[in-house]
Design an enzyme around this catalytic site. Sequence first.
Site, mmCIF file in Angstrom:
data_model
loop_
_atom_site.group_PDB
_atom_site.id
_atom_site.type_symbol
_atom_site.label_atom_id
_atom_site.label_comp_id
_atom_site.label_asym_id
_atom_site.label_seq_id
_atom_site.Cartn_x
_atom_site.Cartn_y
_atom_site.Cartn_z
ATOM 1 N N ASP A 65 17.459 84.423 -9.358
ATOM 2 C CA ASP A 65 16.774 84.551 -10.439
ATOM 3 C C ASP A 65 15.245 84.243 -10.231
ATOM 4 O O ASP A 65 14.851 83.385 -9.935
ATOM 5 C CB ASP A 65 17.103 83.493 -11.516
ATOM 6 N N SER A 68 13.045 81.614 -12.029
ATOM 7 C CA SER A 68 13.136 80.320 -12.197
ATOM 8 C C SER A 68 13.047 79.852 -10.557
ATOM 9 O O SER A 68 12.909 80.650 -9.902
ATOM 10 C CB SER A 68 14.460 79.520 -12.894
ATOM 11 N N ASN A 70 14.713 76.744 -9.002
ATOM 12 C CA ASN A 70 15.333 75.817 -8.287
ATOM 13 C C ASN A 70 17.179 76.188 -7.952
ATOM 14 O O ASN A 70 17.340 77.171 -8.534
ATOM 15 C CB ASN A 70 15.688 74.561 -9.326
ATOM 16 N N TRP A 72 20.621 75.249 -8.202
ATOM 17 C CA TRP A 72 21.536 74.418 -8.689
ATOM 18 C C TRP A 72 22.985 75.043 -8.990
ATOM 19 O O TRP A 72 23.336 75.946 -9.237
ATOM 20 C CB TRP A 72 21.375 73.987 -10.255
ATOM 21 N N TYR A 105 17.840 75.527 -21.149
ATOM 22 C CA TYR A 105 18.215 76.862 -21.508
ATOM 23 C C TYR A 105 18.204 76.863 -23.089
ATOM 24 O O TYR A 105 18.164 75.964 -23.919
ATOM 25 C CB TYR A 105 19.664 77.090 -20.965
ATOM 26 N N ASP A 243 11.404 89.760 -13.603
ATOM 27 C CA ASP A 243 12.411 89.068 -13.746
ATOM 28 C C ASP A 243 13.746 89.416 -13.519
ATOM 29 O O ASP A 243 14.290 90.011 -14.240
ATOM 30 C CB ASP A 243 12.212 88.157 -15.021
ATOM 31 N N THR A 246 16.620 88.255 -16.234
ATOM 32 C CA THR A 246 16.584 88.540 -17.645
ATOM 33 C C THR A 246 17.209 89.984 -17.480
ATOM 34 O O THR A 246 16.725 91.052 -16.697
ATOM 35 C CB THR A 246 15.346 88.678 -18.200
#
Length: 345
Positions: A65, A68, A70, A72, A105, A243, A246
């Site tokens: 992505d 963003s 990070n 996770w 989110y 992006d 998206t």
Amino acid sequence: AVHVPLTKRELTYQQTVDAVNKGVEKWEARLGKDDPIVIDDYQNAQYYGEISVGTPGQKEMVIFDTGSANLWVPNTRPFLSQKNIYDHSKSSTYKKNGTTFAIQYGSGPVPGVFSADTVTIGDLQLKDYTFAEVDKTSGLGLGYRLGKFDGILGLGWDSISVGHVPTPMNALVKSGQLPEPVFAFYLGNKQPGELVFGGVDPKHYTGSFSFVPLSSESYWEINLDGVKLGSQSVSSTKSAIVDSGTSLLAGPKSEVSQIAAKLGAKSILGKEYVVDCSAKLPDLTFTLGGKDYTLKQADLILQASGSQCVLGLTGLDVPPPRGPLWILGDVFMRKYYVQFDWGQK
């Protein structure tokens, strides 16, 4: 370079509508080796690929992505789901950090803790890398439970990293494993895609690259020279973000509703638009760095259900100072191969 295969699944009409809403929610909430990773598109809506965490490696499917910053992965499995989870007790290279992590989110908060371990992407290895173990994913809603991905690997810049931990791309560049400080996406249309770390894949594009300088080191944000429908200007917005996380094109609600009206499109629930499949649609063109990038009717239609076609377009108001802006998501990236040049920004 390292090539990561990306997987993609075809969505039903209703799943496409749901995915549109998810993409909007995401934004509403948070306002050496050339390594290809195969990227799967979650029903032309989400492209995901495999990484591993820990020693021995525990497989995780992540969305790569650019919106963003990070990494996770989950450490608990939601009820009745098939998610891959990370269990740090099974890794010999795990190091406790324990600082809390929380990301918001559209459907809700996703909390966890930071940990450090070995993260492997293709044949690139990040030792002692700080990422988040998420222990509660209910904030992602049903879309996550039914989705094919486990976590998210952010490819944005350090300024938007939760907890200010180094981003995956920052760590990869510093590790010296990439022949060039770049990555590039090929998003297959109804077929697998590919993400390359450290280079580009000439099999997936023709012509030469046109570079546009970043206007902000946060998201991959650039200046937008203009948007045209046919030959008519339809936007006064000056910024855009490219992006991969998206699925559609998203622009300010007032501009998108005017474009939709010109296309004869109808809004469902105020988020996604449908148009008569037999309608003839004019081209939608984005001008970036003085060059036109045109999307034709076939590029703009996501899914058909009988005589109704879902448009890959939605209205989204990102507030100042970040907005207003256009988000050029997968609808744009399927048509145009995108190289993200971290080194030259």
